[in-house]
Enzyme design. Structure first.
Site, mmCIF file in Angstrom:
data_model
loop_
_atom_site.group_PDB
_atom_site.id
_atom_site.type_symbol
_atom_site.label_atom_id
_atom_site.label_comp_id
_atom_site.label_asym_id
_atom_site.label_seq_id
_atom_site.Cartn_x
_atom_site.Cartn_y
_atom_site.Cartn_z
ATOM 1 N N LYS A 153 55.210 25.216 45.211
ATOM 2 C CA LYS A 153 55.664 24.910 43.852
ATOM 3 C C LYS A 153 55.638 26.159 42.969
ATOM 4 O O LYS A 153 56.583 26.419 42.219
ATOM 5 C CB LYS A 153 54.781 23.801 43.252
ATOM 6 C CG LYS A 153 54.902 22.463 43.992
ATOM 7 C CD LYS A 153 54.114 21.367 43.327
ATOM 8 C CE LYS A 153 52.621 21.572 43.442
ATOM 9 N NZ LYS A 153 52.140 21.502 44.843
ATOM 10 N N THR A 154 54.564 26.931 43.053
ATOM 11 C CA THR A 154 54.480 28.163 42.265
ATOM 12 C C THR A 154 55.537 29.155 42.715
ATOM 13 O O THR A 154 56.187 29.812 41.883
ATOM 14 C CB THR A 154 53.083 28.783 42.386
ATOM 15 O OG1 THR A 154 52.099 27.841 41.936
ATOM 16 C CG2 THR A 154 52.978 30.045 41.547
ATOM 17 N N ASP A 161 51.329 24.840 35.647
ATOM 18 C CA ASP A 161 50.779 24.283 36.876
ATOM 19 C C ASP A 161 49.819 23.146 36.540
ATOM 20 O O ASP A 161 49.188 23.153 35.472
ATOM 21 C CB ASP A 161 50.045 25.390 37.644
ATOM 22 C CG ASP A 161 49.810 25.028 39.098
ATOM 23 O OD1 ASP A 161 50.376 24.019 39.570
ATOM 24 O OD2 ASP A 161 49.053 25.751 39.777
ATOM 25 N N THR A 178 50.323 17.942 41.499
ATOM 26 C CA THR A 178 49.933 17.362 42.790
ATOM 27 C C THR A 178 49.676 15.868 42.654
ATOM 28 O O THR A 178 49.430 15.198 43.658
ATOM 29 C CB THR A 178 48.659 18.045 43.317
ATOM 30 O OG1 THR A 178 47.618 17.939 42.330
ATOM 31 C CG2 THR A 178 48.908 19.521 43.601
ATOM 32 N N ARG A 227 50.668 27.573 53.027
ATOM 33 C CA ARG A 227 49.509 28.345 52.571
ATOM 34 C C ARG A 227 48.433 28.403 53.651
ATOM 35 O O ARG A 227 47.833 29.445 53.888
ATOM 36 C CB ARG A 227 48.926 27.732 51.288
ATOM 37 C CG ARG A 227 47.642 28.427 50.816
ATOM 38 C CD ARG A 227 47.168 27.865 49.499
ATOM 39 N NE ARG A 227 48.108 28.208 48.443
ATOM 40 C CZ ARG A 227 48.314 27.462 47.364
ATOM 41 N NH1 ARG A 227 47.669 26.309 47.224
ATOM 42 N NH2 ARG A 227 49.172 27.837 46.438
#
Length: 355
Positions: free
Chosen positions: A79-80, A124, A173, A232
């Protein structure tokens, strides 16, 4: 290529969160060098990538900022990275903040009034924003205006301040925790999905090339298969296997090197770590497969209930190893087999009762 963006941290720090999808501040710095910089460099998320590409291209044709964009999905899926790419594709700068940092409306007003024309603002964990800040955001998103209250009590005055046009990219999230009024103000909602093993293998190969470390196809398969569908985690495991390959092998990540390294770091062939296996072992061996309440299960493994419910259980459920039932947590047959044990009869395990 010099690996000048890697960060020196202790093995203990990395091991603590080796299979956690959340990133530490140190890891965010380590990730910066391997993030894709353009939409066509992203591996996976094909539908969301195409949808965002159309939105950005349409905005460029009109010469206006694109609609506000909400990205939702589990941590570690990009997302980032997508927010950074959106700003890069538009040729504008990115302003970043987080929901927990916006405790007062004034905090958000200071950011909004300092935005340059067409700039992208990324928030975020937007669902954790304080209510006063969220309510200020409504008019900012719709009318590019904020009302700043000056004074207190009956003499207070609301002064409207015009904002430069901007695009808000929100990431969450927990999309279910967003209020309806905030969610409805986004023009596009993108749901990011877990990655397939094939996509993760491609990501591992790409990251290995950037890190200047040799890796075989078999080595990439081993890392991708233990990454819980999350880039990640794949990149984190790659860095740890790279350390092992450089110190205890000949520098190339082969299948044997990857298996040995991940065994050393207590990551098994399904991607379970020590805490995951401890939860399964307690459920199977101590409680005979359940059902057992989450708090009792957490006490059995010496962890906080929130840690077991929010960190361990989502992946164990998704992997088909644990079931949440009205009576409590139950180990599936796959959990017994994974621990090398024979499951008992499943009859009666899924009865009704209080959770």
């Amino acid at each position: 290529m010099e690996d000048d963006f890697d960060i020196d941290v202790t093995t203990e720090e990395w091991d603590r969160a080796l299979t956690a999808a959340e990133a530490t501040e140190l890891e965010r710095k380590a990730e910066a060098g391997i993030r894709p910089g353009k939409l066509d460099e992203i591996i996976g998320q094909g539908r969301v990538r195409e949808q965002i590409g159309l939105i950005l291209e349409g905005a460029r044709h009109r010469g206006t900022p694109p609609d506000h964009i909400l990205l939702s999905g589990p941590p570690g899926l990009g997302k980032t990275t997508l927010s950074m790419i959106i700003a890069a594709e538009l040729g504008v700068s990115l302003r970043q903040t987080s929901g927990p940092a916006l405790e007062r409306s004034g905090d958000l007003a200071a950011i909004l009034t300092s935005l340059e024309p067409n700039e992208v603002l990324f928030i975020d964990e937007i669902h954790r924003m304080a209510r006063p800040a969220e309510e200020l955001l409504y008019t900012a998103m719709e009318d590019f205006r904020v009302d700043v209250v000056v004074g207190k009590g009956p003499g207070a005055t609301a002064i409207p301040l015009e904002l430069e046009p901007f695009t808000l990219v929100g990431a969450t999230t927990r999309a279910g925790l967003l209020t309806g009024p905030l969610r409805d103000r986004f023009g596009f909602l993108g749901q990011l999905e877990f990655y397939s093993e094939g996509e993760l293998e491609a990501i591992v190969h790409r990251s290995a090339a950037i890190l200047n470390v040799g890796i075989t196809d078999e080595g990439a398969v081993q890392i991708a298969g233990r990454s819980r569908g999350t880039p990640r985690i794949a990149n984190r495991l790659l860095r740890r296997v790279r350390d092992f390959a450089q110190v205890r092998a000949e520098g190339t990540i082969t299948e044997t090197v990857a298996v040995d390294a991940l065994h050393l770091y207590d990551v098994d062939d399904l991607g379970l770590d020590r805490l995951d296996r401890a939860v399964l072992a307690a459920l199977v061996k101590t409680f005979n497969g359940g059902p057992v309440g989450p708090k009792t299960l957490a006490v059995a493994v010496g962890e906080q209930p929130d840690t077991v419910e929010e960190v361990c259980e989502p992946f164990l459920v998704r992997a088909g190893l644990l079931a949440r039932t009205p009576r409590g947590r139950v180990a599936t047959d796959a959990a017994w087999h994974h621990l090398g044990l024979r499951p008992p009869s499943a009859e009666g395990l899924f009865g009704s009762g209080d959770a």
